[in-house]
Design an enzyme around this catalytic site. Structure first.
Site, PDB file in Angstrom:
ATOM      1  N   HIS A 168      89.889  71.834  80.248  1.00 17.90           N
ATOM      2  CA  HIS A 168      90.624  73.026  80.671  1.00 17.90           C
ATOM      3  C   HIS A 168      92.010  72.659  81.193  1.00 17.90           C
ATOM      4  O   HIS A 168      92.927  73.480  81.175  1.00 17.90           O
ATOM      5  CB  HIS A 168      89.820  73.763  81.742  1.00 17.90           C
ATOM      6  CG  HIS A 168      90.040  75.241  81.762  1.00 17.90           C
ATOM      7  ND1 HIS A 168      91.292  75.804  81.665  1.00 17.90           N
ATOM      8  CD2 HIS A 168      89.176  76.280  81.883  1.00 17.90           C
ATOM      9  CE1 HIS A 168      91.187  77.132  81.724  1.00 17.90           C
ATOM     10  NE2 HIS A 168      89.915  77.437  81.857  1.00 17.90           N
ATOM     11  N   ASP A 396      85.808  82.394  59.041  1.00 15.38           N
ATOM     12  CA  ASP A 396      84.746  81.965  58.129  1.00 15.38           C
ATOM     13  C   ASP A 396      85.206  80.751  57.319  1.00 15.38           C
ATOM     14  O   ASP A 396      86.379  80.634  56.965  1.00 15.38           O
ATOM     15  CB  ASP A 396      84.371  83.103  57.172  1.00 15.38           C
ATOM     16  CG  ASP A 396      83.660  84.239  57.891  1.00 15.38           C
ATOM     17  OD1 ASP A 396      83.283  84.050  59.057  1.00 15.38           O
ATOM     18  OD2 ASP A 396      83.486  85.310  57.281  1.00 15.38           O
TER      19      ASP A 396
END
Length: 463
Positions: A168, A396
């Site tokens: 992070h 996808d």
């Protein structure tokens, strides 16, 4: 390199380092004041679930996912080369930096390929109440200085999961999504990313101020505590997923408007108030203690008198809006009053003055950081992933469609404090009651879960 390996019917290859496809600079990169927050020096782990397209049920042996993915990752790292470096803390000022040395033996992104002898349907595509399985589908390095890690697991059905771990300190959720989108774009044949990354962490470096904000807004002597988190023996904390149906959210918002016709609330605000109160009840926080709700407010929209964050920036760019109440007040005051407090805090956190003062205060108090390793249950941190772009059709891989995204249980913030609002998955899309709904991921002690579940179910019967 030593890595923890799990035993979930997984067969793993050796970990390899994926390097940028072209030559990258040798340099040391500084991070922003926000990046250097102690609570961000942890990996945020997500599992992206892909199944074979409904029109192609075979395993599609001609598609070598790992080869395609590694090649695209290598191309993406040419643009995002800091992810191939190592995070280090400098002795002089204790601040984090990214060392990028293409000639170093450990330069690159750890990548692990795994196969399993089950199908995605047998684990319900990770669409489960208890998300414990997901933690086995991400790479767990003993060396925590790698900014980025990937694990691809192939299933018998031809589907696969991509486990991603991102420090992070190097990027926020929006930046992680931007990078993941880049990998998919390059895998599909794009020559370069549609969004070129921008480092420019100096934009969010603060200055020393004589009147800094306090780093922790609560009085430590009056912090509320949960009996489930103060036992001498270890507390069994698990991450759960609750489906909050669109009809339940509609009922909640209608009830809030009945209490006060002048209030206009978002889904996030109404659920934030309700979940804060529900967690306090489930954790049995003491009534005379203080509790705090923290909601994360994005800075990427333009603010008056504040330089806009450039497109392509992938560093941390969120502010914390904090609301504090006595537990007794949280339990007893009308819910719409709590929503009003949330709206006010968000509005304040979205101003240029608040942003500048917060960054300056973090810089001034840098060495006086708050230890978030242990939690009393008093703090609830809410973050929204619905709009990060992790579930779009453009993600996808050819005949492989993304159907779910789950956060893997990790040590981001204090384990029990953070809750995530995520988009409903592809299976929920065909359930009428889930239209407009969300998946709520929250961590709780086992003993608190039944009461929290009861609170969520009570949304069905409002009005």
């Amino acid at each position: 390199m030593a890595y923890e390996k799990v035993t979930l019917n997984l067969k793993m290859k050796d970990v390899e380092l994926v390097k940028p496809s072209k030559s990258t600079p040798s340099c040391i990169l500084s991070l922003s004041t926000l990046d250097n927050r102690g609570i961000y020096n942890n990996h945020c782990e997500t599992v992206h679930v892909y199944r074979s397209s409904t029109t192609h049920h075979d395993s599609d042996s001609s598609f070598n996912l790992c080869h395609v993915f590694k090649e695209a990752l290598s191309k993406a790292l040419f643009y995002y080369y800091p992810f191939a470096g190592r995070l280090v803390k400098h002795a002089d000022d204790e601040k984090l930096r990214v060392h990028c040395n293409p000639n170093a033996e450990n330069y690159g992104v750890p990548f692990l390929e795994a196969t399993t002898n089950c199908t995605l349907s047998s684990i319900n595509y990770l669409d489960n109440t208890d998300t414990i399985i997901s933690k086995h589908l991400v790479l767990k390095p003993q060396d925590k200085s790698y900014p980025l890690l990937f694990m691809v697991t192939k299933f018998l059905c031809g589907g696969f999961t991509i486990g991603m771990g991102v420090l992070h300190a190097v990027c926020d959720g929006f930046g992680a999504s931007q990078f993941f989108n880049t990998i998919v774009e390059l895998a599909k044949g794009r020559i370069e990313p549609s969004v070129i990354p921008v480092w420019e962490r100096e934009r969010l470096v603060g200055s020393i101020t004589k009147q800094p904000f306090p780093l922790f807004h609560m009085n430590k002597e009056s912090i509320a505590f949960s009996p489930f988190l103060n036992q001498t023996n270890s507390t069994n904390i698990k991450q759960y997923c609750f489906k909050v149906e669109g009809e339940m959210i509609t009922k909640l918002k209608l009830n809030l408007m009945k209490e006060n016709e002048n209030i206009r609330v978002t889904t996030f605000e109404s659920l934030a108030a309700y979940i804060w109160r529900s967690r306090a009840r489930a954790l049995k926080l003491n009534n005379n203690g203080d509790t705090m709700l923290t909601v994360l407010v994005g800075m990427r929209r333009s603010m008056k008198d504040y330089d806009p964050i450039p497109k392509g920036f992938y560093g941390n760019s969120v502010m914390e809006a904090n609301i504090m109440l006595k537990v007794s007040d949280l339990n007893e005051m009308p819910l719409f009053e709590i929503v009003k407090l949330i709206k006010e805090a968000k509005n304040v956190a979205s101003t240029a003055d608040y942003v500048k003062n917060t960054i300056d205060s973090l810089e001034t108090n840098f060495k006086d950081r708050v230890n978030m390793d242990k939690s009393t249950g008093a703090v609830t941190v809410l973050t929204e992933w619905k709009h990060l772009g992790f579930m779009g059709e453009n993600l996808d891989f050819g005949r492989k469609e993304i159907v779910n995204l789950v956060p893997a249980p990790c040590n981001l913030f204090a384990n029990v404090d953070i809750s995530v609002f995520s988009s409903s998955n592809k299976f929920d899309d065909v359930v009428p009651s889930m239209k407009g709904g969300i998946n709520l991921f929250t961590s709780l002690p086992d003993a608190a879960m039944p009461k929290f579940k009861e609170e969520i179910e009570a949304l069905r019967y409002l009005g």
